[in-house]
Design a protein around this motif. Structure first.
Motif, short mmCIF file in Angstrom:
data_model
loop_
_atom_site.label_atom_id
_atom_site.label_comp_id
_atom_site.label_asym_id
_atom_site.label_seq_id
_atom_site.Cartn_x
_atom_site.Cartn_y
_atom_site.Cartn_z
N ASP A 145 35.99 82.54 35.40
CA ASP A 145 36.76 83.64 35.98
C ASP A 145 38.21 83.62 35.50
OD1 ASP A 145 34.48 84.33 37.36
OD2 ASP A 145 35.13 83.47 39.27
N ASN A 146 38.80 82.44 35.45
CA ASN A 146 40.20 82.34 35.03
C ASN A 146 40.39 82.66 33.55
OD1 ASN A 146 41.39 81.70 37.52
ND2 ASN A 146 40.92 79.52 37.28
N LEU A 147 39.43 82.24 32.73
CA LEU A 147 39.57 82.43 31.28
C LEU A 147 39.15 83.82 30.83
CD1 LEU A 147 40.31 81.06 28.57
CD2 LEU A 147 37.92 80.35 28.39
N LEU A 148 38.10 84.36 31.46
CA LEU A 148 37.50 85.60 30.95
C LEU A 148 37.56 86.76 31.92
CD1 LEU A 148 34.28 84.08 29.32
CD2 LEU A 148 36.49 84.53 28.25
N GLY A 149 37.97 86.53 33.17
CA GLY A 149 37.95 87.60 34.15
C GLY A 149 36.55 87.82 34.70
N SER A 150 36.40 88.83 35.53
CA SER A 150 35.10 89.08 36.16
C SER A 150 34.19 89.86 35.23
CB SER A 150 35.30 89.86 37.46
OG SER A 150 35.93 91.09 37.21
#
Length: 256
Positions: A145-150
């Motif tokens: 989630d932090n690296l690529l988003g939802s």
């Protein structure tokens, strides 16, 4: 000019020495300080120049951390920092999400920037400490989630699942994990080690029974506290670290 967020802890040694880029963990959301300078100081005591990188994290997305890591690798090899670094021996050491970043460096994941996506940005050796490896199996959702988003596309999840991209060009790798790790299962290290062995890449893997996720140098954790000494011995065998002056002296001392 040095990349932003790069701290240097030089080895007290004469002549060109190996160097290692240290990538602390933090789920691509923050930087774990106990996995940064204390680890660099341990490497410096072994005669290895250490460079700690506070790479970009959320809300910055991929490929920002990988760009930062590749820029740091190229800077270390360039000698622009003023230290005597053996440019043929530049490695990487990463914890947790920093281990994922180290693994994607090792498997030459692309940033899309031509001057960074080069062989000199691939480390010559890797140490992966309870690393996040796969973005498709037993995942650490916070890192994704932090690296690529939802809702990232499946192709991007595959691209950043390092175990799927190991080739014979990957560097020799030391891995360790704990069976008690409830955040990032040991299967991450096991799958990466299996891929390395399958590709004919030298690998050393240690799976310890005790220890929560994120214990760093693991001081005080029975059994697991051996990992720095085991890693130091591996580095000595590969010719990267200085042998201890006294065979009775410990190779490493640290606290998590």
């Amino acid at each position: 000019m040095a990349p932003q967020g790069l701290t240097v802890i030089p080895a007290a040694a004469d002549g060109p020495r190996p160097a290692v880029l240290v990538l602390p963990g933090g789920g691509y959301g923050h930087q774990a300080d106990h996995e940064a300078e204390p680890v660099a100081e341990w490497l410096a005591a072994l005669g290895i120049h250490a460079f700690v990188l506070r790479y970009r994290v959320a809300p910055q997305r991929h490929p920002a951390p990988l760009i930062d890591a590749k820029e740091a690798m190229l800077h270390i090899r360039s000698g622009a920092h003023g230290l005597e670094v053996d440019s043929r021996r530049v490695g990487v050491l990463g914890f947790s999400a920093g281990g994922h970043l180290a693994a994607t460096l090792s498997t030459a994941a692309a940033t899309g920037t031509a001057h960074l996506d080069v062989a000199r940005a691939v480390p010559d050796l890797a140490v992966l400490c309870y690393p996040v490896i796969s973005f498709s199996r037993a995942v650490h959702q916070g890192s994704i989630d932090n690296l690529l988003g939802s809702g990232p596309p499946s192709g991007l999840l595959d691209l950043l699942s390092a175990e799927r991209h190991v080739t014979a060009a990957a560097p020799p790798t030391f891995l360790w994990h704990t069976a008690e790790d409830a955040a990032v299962p040991a299967s991450h290290s096991l799958s990466y080690a299996d891929a390395l062995v399958g590709a004919g890449v030298p690998a050393e893997l240690h799976l310890f029974p005790l220890g929560r996720h994120g214990i760093g140098l693991a001081g005080g954790t029975a059994g697991t506290e051996q990992w720095p000494a085991l890693c130091a011995a591996w580095l000595v065998r590969l010719g990267w670290a200085r042998p201890p002056a006294d065979d009775s002296a410990p190779l490493a001392v640290g606290t998590g």
